[in-house]
Enzyme design. Structure first.
Site, PDB file in Angstrom:
ATOM      1  N   CYS A 156     -27.909 -51.512  12.915  1.00 10.95           N
ATOM      2  CA  CYS A 156     -28.254 -50.194  12.359  1.00 10.95           C
ATOM      3  C   CYS A 156     -27.733 -49.981  10.949  1.00 10.95           C
ATOM      4  CB  CYS A 156     -27.705 -49.089  13.255  1.00 10.95           C
ATOM      5  SG  CYS A 156     -28.608 -48.964  14.790  1.00 10.95           S
TER       6      CYS A 156
HETATM    7  N1  CO8 Z   1     -33.374 -39.012  32.519  1.00 10.48           N
HETATM    8  C1  CO8 Z   1     -32.589 -38.351  33.380  1.00 10.48           C
HETATM    9  N2  CO8 Z   1     -31.291 -38.658  33.603  1.00 10.48           N
HETATM   10  C2  CO8 Z   1     -30.783 -39.706  32.943  1.00 10.48           C
HETATM   11  C3  CO8 Z   1     -31.547 -40.458  32.039  1.00 10.48           C
HETATM   12  C4  CO8 Z   1     -32.887 -40.089  31.835  1.00 10.48           C
HETATM   13  N3  CO8 Z   1     -33.681 -40.746  30.999  1.00 10.48           N
HETATM   14  N4  CO8 Z   1     -30.777 -41.428  31.515  1.00 10.48           N
HETATM   15  C5  CO8 Z   1     -29.569 -41.315  32.068  1.00 10.48           C
HETATM   16  N5  CO8 Z   1     -29.558 -40.273  32.952  1.00 10.48           N
HETATM   17  C6  CO8 Z   1     -28.454 -39.811  33.780  1.00 10.48           C
HETATM   18  C7  CO8 Z   1     -27.438 -40.916  33.983  1.00 10.48           C
HETATM   19  O1  CO8 Z   1     -27.780 -41.747  35.060  1.00 10.48           O
HETATM   20  C8  CO8 Z   1     -26.181 -40.134  34.254  1.00 10.48           C
HETATM   21  O2  CO8 Z   1     -26.216 -39.684  35.589  1.00 10.48           O
HETATM   22  P1  CO8 Z   1     -24.834 -39.574  36.446  1.00 10.48           P
HETATM   23  O3  CO8 Z   1     -24.014 -38.564  35.722  1.00 10.48           O
HETATM   24  O4  CO8 Z   1     -25.316 -39.143  37.778  1.00 10.48           O
HETATM   25  O5  CO8 Z   1     -24.239 -40.943  36.413  1.00 10.48           O
HETATM   26  C9  CO8 Z   1     -26.351 -38.903  33.372  1.00 10.48           C
HETATM   27  O6  CO8 Z   1     -27.746 -38.769  33.117  1.00 10.48           O
HETATM   28  C10 CO8 Z   1     -25.602 -39.016  32.067  1.00 10.48           C
HETATM   29  O7  CO8 Z   1     -25.919 -40.309  31.480  1.00 10.48           O
HETATM   30  P2  CO8 Z   1     -25.197 -40.848  30.190  1.00 10.48           P
HETATM   31  O8  CO8 Z   1     -23.724 -40.734  30.369  1.00 10.48           O
HETATM   32  O9  CO8 Z   1     -25.767 -42.183  29.864  1.00 10.48           O
HETATM   33  O10 CO8 Z   1     -25.740 -39.784  29.129  1.00 10.48           O
HETATM   34  P3  CO8 Z   1     -25.147 -39.367  27.740  1.00 10.48           P
HETATM   35  O11 CO8 Z   1     -24.959 -37.925  27.715  1.00 10.48           O
HETATM   36  O12 CO8 Z   1     -24.000 -40.226  27.317  1.00 10.48           O
HETATM   37  O13 CO8 Z   1     -26.375 -39.691  26.743  1.00 10.48           O
HETATM   38  C11 CO8 Z   1     -26.986 -41.358  25.151  1.00 10.48           C
HETATM   39  C12 CO8 Z   1     -26.830 -41.004  26.607  1.00 10.48           C
HETATM   40  C13 CO8 Z   1     -28.064 -40.464  24.538  1.00 10.48           C
HETATM   41  C14 CO8 Z   1     -27.399 -42.816  25.041  1.00 10.48           C
HETATM   42  C15 CO8 Z   1     -25.669 -41.128  24.395  1.00 10.48           C
HETATM   43  O14 CO8 Z   1     -24.589 -41.715  25.097  1.00 10.48           O
HETATM   44  C16 CO8 Z   1     -25.674 -41.675  22.991  1.00 10.48           C
HETATM   45  O15 CO8 Z   1     -26.490 -41.327  22.168  1.00 10.48           O
HETATM   46  N6  CO8 Z   1     -24.697 -42.520  22.658  1.00 10.48           N
HETATM   47  C17 CO8 Z   1     -24.582 -43.114  21.347  1.00 10.48           C
HETATM   48  C18 CO8 Z   1     -25.533 -44.236  21.278  1.00 10.48           C
HETATM   49  C19 CO8 Z   1     -25.636 -44.817  19.906  1.00 10.48           C
HETATM   50  O16 CO8 Z   1     -25.439 -44.217  18.906  1.00 10.48           O
HETATM   51  N7  CO8 Z   1     -25.976 -46.074  19.884  1.00 10.48           N
HETATM   52  C20 CO8 Z   1     -26.239 -46.737  18.712  1.00 10.48           C
HETATM   53  C21 CO8 Z   1     -27.306 -47.694  19.086  1.00 10.48           C
HETATM   54  S1  CO8 Z   1     -28.305 -48.078  17.791  1.00 10.48           S
HETATM   55  C22 CO8 Z   1     -27.791 -49.547  17.124  1.00 10.48           C
HETATM   56  O17 CO8 Z   1     -26.668 -49.872  17.050  1.00 10.48           O
HETATM   57  C23 CO8 Z   1     -28.853 -50.448  16.658  1.00 10.48           C
HETATM   58  C24 CO8 Z   1     -29.015 -51.593  17.573  1.00 10.48           C
HETATM   59  C25 CO8 Z   1     -30.166 -52.387  17.134  1.00 10.48           C
HETATM   60  C26 CO8 Z   1     -31.506 -51.714  17.374  1.00 10.48           C
HETATM   61  C27 CO8 Z   1     -32.017 -51.877  18.745  1.00 10.48           C
HETATM   62  C28 CO8 Z   1     -33.468 -51.555  18.838  1.00 10.48           C
HETATM   63  C29 CO8 Z   1     -34.010 -51.578  20.273  1.00 10.48           C
END
Ligand code: CO8
Length: 374
Positions: A156
């Site tokens: 990224c």
């Molecule tokens: N719908 C409904 N519920 C869901 C979904 C969904 N789609 N997904 C997860 N849940 C549930 C989970 O199962 C979990 O349930 P439970 O509490 O029962 O276990 C609950 O919702 C909460 O899940 P999370 O803890 O995963 O949810 P978050 O609030 O943490 O949100 C995010 C998830 C949005 C991913 C968040 O953690 C986030 O944005 N984190 C930062 C990520 C980030 O910035 N990453 C950078 C990546 S980009 C990068 O580095 C580039 C890489 C190269 C590119 C790749 C291209 C493909």
């Protein structure tokens, strides 16, 4: 030593859009299908059913509403669940180069620079469609630029690392004008069958023209200072690579051959790392929060950006001080902060200071302090 300036920006946006509702409907149909196939195992408690995704969760957890992709039909087909792109012959332009040419031509036009005046093309992206020949060299050929080209990948943060690399070469006198292009086809390395991440990414390509400030023919942004940092982490990882066929089971449909992350950990670890990085960079350059007119952050998650914005400004940023585009584009990896910069920088006045910042896998973070001139 000459100063480097950003004199043009361009954005290629694919024509196909996937809304959250479309995405969720396709994922849920896929989950129902898998659950039906595994009905016996689920009934006997040997397997867990795949839970549904939801638009409400996606918006609340990320702020993302839509994403642009090169192909939506494959992604939305529950029997496919990935983009389907036509195979091209070696005599045709590759898809990454084709996107890059569109964005680059916009950036060149804005800068008032002819392609043959460019001394270097840096293709800075989080994945390249082949190892060699470099995509940058193909872009060089298609555009008719001079000098040389090379590919670079810092996930990224690729674009900000590309800006520093180009600016350093301009400052050192090894070139006068450079193109930094970031074609991001995230849809092809995202696992659309995983509800934890299926909503996160989109496709786009950005381009920047950098040149010696003294050569700028119009309004531009002087690159006042750049700062890069990396710290190893496995929390965002993709294990695909050229060694794949050397290992047993190499052709299996393995989850780790696509983007995998520990989203919560990334959130918790990267927000303080990025906030501290930006604040230290500003302090070292003698730039106070009061002097900062705008920040263009990496576009991964709205809450993440809200946290970082509050830390950087020392207050809740005013509307417009920290523009987001992730609601429309989702996370476009290295291109995100550059889309925001391209869309929301023309209104700044001469002397205004802004900061571009990217962050992501590696971990990596890059910040670029710019000043509006002309
Ligand atoms: N719908 C409904 N519920 C869901 C979904 C969904 N789609 N997904 C997860 N849940 C549930 C989970 O199962 C979990 O349930 P439970 O509490 O029962 O276990 C609950 O919702 C909460 O899940 P999370 O803890 O995963 O949810 P978050 O609030 O943490 O949100 C995010 C998830 C949005 C991913 C968040 O953690 C986030 O944005 N984190 C930062 C990520 C980030 O910035 N990453 C950078 C990546 S980009 C990068 O580095 C580039 C890489 C190269 C590119 C790749 C291209 C493909």
């Amino acid at each position: 030593m000459p100063q480097a300036a950003i004199t043009g920006t361009g954005v290629f946006t694919p024509s196909e859009v996937i809304t959250n509702d479309e995405l969720v409907a396709a994922y849920n149909a896929y989950a129902d299908r898998v659950n039906a196939e595994n009905a016996a195992a689920i009934a006997e408690g040997r397997s867990e059913p795949l839970p549904h995704s939801s638009t409400e969760f996606i918006v609340q957890a990320s702020g993302i509403e839509n994403r642009f992709v090169l192909d939506k039909s494959g992604v939305l087909d529950p029997a496919v669940m990935h983009p389907v792109l036509r195979e091209r012959s070696n005599d045709e332009p590759g898809v990454m180069a084709e996107m890059a040419v569109v964005a680059a031509n916009q950036a060149l036009a804005q800068a008032g620079v002819a392609a043959d005046e460019i001394d270097a093309v840096l293709c800075a992206a989080s994945n390249h469609e082949r190892p060699y020949p470099a995509i940058a060299v193909e872009i060089q050929d298609l555009l008719g630029t001079g000098g040389f080209g090379f590919d670079m990948n810092v996930a990224c943060s690729s674009a900000t690392f590309g800006i520093q690399t180009a600016a350093d070469m301009i400052r050192a006198g090894s070139l006068r004008k450079a193109l930094v292009v970031s074609p991001e086809i995230c849809s092809a390395h995202l696992e659309w069958r995983d509800r934890d991440c299926h909503f996160i990414f989109g496709d786009v390509c950005t381009a920047l023209v950098l040149e010696r400030e003294q050569d700028a023919s119009g309004p531009h942004f002087t690159v006042r200072s750049t700062r890069l940092a990396t710290r190893f982490s496995n929390n965002i990882r993709n294990n695909n690579g050229f060694l794949r066929r050397t290992r047993p089971g190499h052709m299996a449909d393995r989850r780790d051959m696509l983007f995998v992350q520990e989203g919560r950990k990334v959130f918790r670890q990267v927000v303080p790392m990025v906030s501290a990085h930006i604040l230290q960079h500003m302090t070292d350059e003698g730039i106070t929060a009061a002097a900062l007119k705008r920040i263009w952050l990496h576009q991964a998650n709205k809450t993440m950006n809200d946290f970082i914005g509050r830390k950087v400004f020392g207050r809740i940023p005013e509307p417009g001080e920290q523009p987001n585009i992730l609601q429309d584009y989702a996370n476009t990896s290295s291109a995100g902060s550059i889309i925001a910069f391209s869309r929301f920088s023309n209104d700044l006045a001469p002397g205004d200071i802004g900061l571009i910042c990217s962050f992501g896998a590696g971990y990596s973070v890059g910040s670029v302090i710019v000043e509006r001139k002309g």
